[in-house]
Design an enzyme around this catalytic site. Structure first.
Site, PDB file in Angstrom:
ATOM      1  N   GLN A 157      88.377  32.953  19.469  1.00  0.00           N
ATOM      2  CA  GLN A 157      89.064  31.718  19.835  1.00  0.00           C
ATOM      3  C   GLN A 157      90.504  31.993  20.278  1.00  0.00           C
ATOM      4  O   GLN A 157      91.119  32.977  19.862  1.00  0.00           O
ATOM      5  CB  GLN A 157      89.083  30.759  18.641  1.00  0.00           C
ATOM      6  CG  GLN A 157      87.711  30.419  18.092  1.00  0.00           C
ATOM      7  CD  GLN A 157      86.985  29.402  18.937  1.00  0.00           C
ATOM      8  OE1 GLN A 157      87.549  28.392  19.345  1.00  0.00           O
ATOM      9  NE2 GLN A 157      85.713  29.660  19.204  1.00  0.00           N
ATOM     10  N   LYS A 162      97.209  28.134  16.399  1.00  0.00           N
ATOM     11  CA  LYS A 162      95.912  27.680  16.896  1.00  0.00           C
ATOM     12  C   LYS A 162      96.107  26.307  17.535  1.00  0.00           C
ATOM     13  O   LYS A 162      96.507  25.358  16.851  1.00  0.00           O
ATOM     14  CB  LYS A 162      94.889  27.595  15.770  1.00  0.00           C
ATOM     15  CG  LYS A 162      94.412  28.941  15.263  1.00  0.00           C
ATOM     16  CD  LYS A 162      93.202  28.780  14.355  1.00  0.00           C
ATOM     17  CE  LYS A 162      92.603  30.118  13.972  1.00  0.00           C
ATOM     18  NZ  LYS A 162      91.366  29.961  13.166  1.00  0.00           N
ATOM     19  N   ILE A 209     101.071  34.533   8.359  1.00  0.00           N
ATOM     20  CA  ILE A 209     100.258  35.749   8.285  1.00  0.00           C
ATOM     21  C   ILE A 209     100.331  36.341   6.881  1.00  0.00           C
ATOM     22  O   ILE A 209     101.419  36.501   6.314  1.00  0.00           O
ATOM     23  CB  ILE A 209     100.698  36.765   9.343  1.00  0.00           C
ATOM     24  CG1 ILE A 209     100.401  36.200  10.745  1.00  0.00           C
ATOM     25  CG2 ILE A 209     100.006  38.108   9.148  1.00  0.00           C
ATOM     26  CD1 ILE A 209     100.896  37.059  11.884  1.00  0.00           C
ATOM     27  N   ASP A 236      80.445  28.485   9.798  1.00  0.00           N
ATOM     28  CA  ASP A 236      80.612  29.612  10.717  1.00  0.00           C
ATOM     29  C   ASP A 236      81.216  30.837  10.033  1.00  0.00           C
ATOM     30  O   ASP A 236      81.834  31.664  10.677  1.00  0.00           O
ATOM     31  CB  ASP A 236      81.499  29.178  11.893  1.00  0.00           C
ATOM     32  CG  ASP A 236      81.426  30.140  13.077  1.00  0.00           C
ATOM     33  OD1 ASP A 236      80.333  30.649  13.359  1.00  0.00           O
ATOM     34  OD2 ASP A 236      82.464  30.385  13.701  1.00  0.00           O
ATOM     35  N   GLU A 280      86.507  38.206   4.758  1.00  0.00           N
ATOM     36  CA  GLU A 280      87.512  39.237   4.550  1.00  0.00           C
ATOM     37  C   GLU A 280      87.924  39.266   3.085  1.00  0.00           C
ATOM     38  O   GLU A 280      87.921  38.233   2.402  1.00  0.00           O
ATOM     39  CB  GLU A 280      88.722  38.982   5.445  1.00  0.00           C
ATOM     40  CG  GLU A 280      88.400  39.197   6.919  1.00  0.00           C
ATOM     41  CD  GLU A 280      89.502  38.718   7.838  1.00  0.00           C
ATOM     42  OE1 GLU A 280      90.065  39.548   8.571  1.00  0.00           O
ATOM     43  OE2 GLU A 280      89.779  37.511   7.830  1.00  0.00           O
ATOM     44  N   ASP A 308      90.087  31.734   8.605  1.00  0.00           N
ATOM     45  CA  ASP A 308      89.366  31.143   9.741  1.00  0.00           C
ATOM     46  C   ASP A 308      88.594  29.905   9.321  1.00  0.00           C
ATOM     47  O   ASP A 308      87.360  29.884   9.286  1.00  0.00           O
ATOM     48  CB  ASP A 308      88.420  32.167  10.380  1.00  0.00           C
ATOM     49  CG  ASP A 308      89.171  33.309  11.031  1.00  0.00           C
ATOM     50  OD1 ASP A 308      90.280  33.077  11.537  1.00  0.00           O
ATOM     51  OD2 ASP A 308      88.650  34.435  11.030  1.00  0.00           O
TER      52      ASP A 308
END
Length: 436
Positions: A153, A169, A271, A331, A336, A346
């Site tokens: 994406q 995003k 992050i 999805d 992780e 995500d």
């Protein structure tokens, strides 16, 4: 044969016919109640809870049948699952206080956030410094921008004042968009990332990035973009647009500044520091029409997963399934880990359709019939509308509020009841040992 004999014979035949019809119907109803391929009819709703849970175990992997059994169980949930638990209110007030806007020092605020992560817990349970980090994400100047080609994406990387990088995003859909088709249909929803952060805090699954909603001007981003990003930025009439660089990025599919305010909505994700490992989910979909995965076919699939994964990892994945079911993120094909614990990264595929519950997202829970005691107690704390009341108040702190429509909040409460009913069916079968 006399007239009397003929009458006796006729009455005998009628009696045998009635007995045959009764026996056949009784067998048919019982068969429907446990058959793997058929729904549960209204006639069997009065069966004991133990019989219902036996049926659940026999139809594991047959999602439609399981869902109907769970929906039947919802009707008879005890009032404790439908009334508000008074224990939620101080937790709600503590969260709102922690998330509320606070003054910050740009030279130290990012260092505070980078010191939080421990294992998969990315931010603290109670700390008013969370509000400082949230406000900094909402306000800090964007100094540089670039593409990030990782993933499927469109995402951009922004460097903020104070030497902090974040992911951006963008918005693709309005709040009332209703995406049809498979659970993984459509592009990422930026508001889902923000709501997932808030929901993780409420459920004490603090495994998500810290996320805020923010409006940016792509025209201003163009001025600070590197050459690679500028090459993917084009004009549509007078509006600045971008298509970026990723697996599915195409010049024919752009996001643009709106024509009125000259800005684009999006989610800023802080992050997470540290090294991650990536694994294929045991409950990954095939993403091929008409092709089912092993977990969708194999009644005893969880036994196989138990042989491959340690208990702590499996419980993490069950927690993740509960979380994903609430937001309807189907999805999570990979997951992780940080320090060997699962992260909730995500989360953009949530909230695609407020009126649809993709029940198979919950497969790790109903196939394994186990859940962490702490997760279960936290879910019980937010019964009877307390979950969405708390979520609404946290959502109001975000600059892009309202983040969800009324229908999405209703959907969250509906799915919470389905989770309660699923766990209760497992408890009917196995007792309290399902709580780990």
């Amino acid at each position: 044969m006399t007239k009397r004999h003929r009458l006796y014979l006729l009455l005998t035949l009628v009696a045998l016919l009635v007995l045959l019809i009764f026996s056949t119907n009784f067998y048919f109803i019982r068969w429907l109640a446990v058959d793997q391929e058929h729904p549960v009819p209204e006639q069997v709703h009065s069966r004991s809870l133990v019989n219902e849970s036996d049926a659940l175990m026999k139809v594991v992997g047959r999602t439609a049948s399981i869902q109907q059994l769970v929906e039947t169980r919802v009707v008879r949930l005890k009032t404790v699952f439908k009334n508000r638990n008074p224990r939620y209110d101080p937790v709600k007030r503590g969260l709102v206080r922690s998330f509320g806007a606070k003054g910050y020092n740009i030279s130290t605020v990012w260092k505070i956030a980078s010191g939080w992560p421990s294992g998969n817990e990315i931010f603290p349970q109670k700390d008013e410094k969370i509000g400082k980090v949230i406000r900094a994400l909402q306000e800090a100047q964007i100094l540089r921008a670039r593409n990030t080609p990782r993933g499927t994406q469109l995402k951009l990387v922004f460097d903020l004042a104070g030497k902090q990088s974040v992911l951006f995003k963008p918005s693709w859909y309005g709040r009332d968009a209703r995406l049809e088709g498979p659970v993984y249909s459509g592009k990422d929803r930026h508001n889902s990332e923000v709501v997932a952060f808030h929901l993780g805090a409420i459920l004490n699954l603090r495994w998500t990035p810290v996320v805020v909603g923010r409006k940016v001007s792509l025209a201003e981003i163009y001025a600070i973009a590197d050459d690679e990003l500028r090459a993917t930025m084009i004009k549509n009439d007078t509006r600045q647009c971008v298509y970026g660089k990723c697996h599915y990025c195409r010049q024919s599919e752009t996001v643009c500044d709106d024509s009125e305010g000259g800005t684009l909505e999006g989610a800023l994700l802080l992050i997470i520091p540290g090294k991650f490992a990536k694994y294929r989910s045991p409950w990954q979909r095939t993403y091929q029409n008409g092709v089912s995965a092993e977990w969708e076919r194999n009644d005893g699939y969880c036994a196989k997963v138990k042989e491959q994964l340690p208990l702590e990892r499996l419980l993490d994945l069950i927690d993740a399934a509960v979380f994903d079911f609430l937001i309807q993120n189907g999805d999570r094909h990979h997951y992780e880990t940080r320090e060997d614990r699962v992260l909730l990264m995500d989360n953009g595929k949530g909230f695609g359709n407020a009126f649809k519950d993709h029940f198979d997202i919950l497969a790790p829970l109903y196939q394994c019939c186990m859940i962490r005691r702490t997760t279960w107690e936290r879910l019980l704390m937010f019964s009877g509308g307390a979950l969405t009341e708390t979520l609404r108040e946290l959502n109001q702190i975000d600059l892009l509020n309202p983040l969800l429509t009324k229908e999405h909040y209703i959907g969250l409460e509906r799915r919470l009841l389905l989770i309660y009913a699923t766990v209760e069916l497992c408890r009917d079968k196995y007792g309290s040992k399902i709580l780990k």
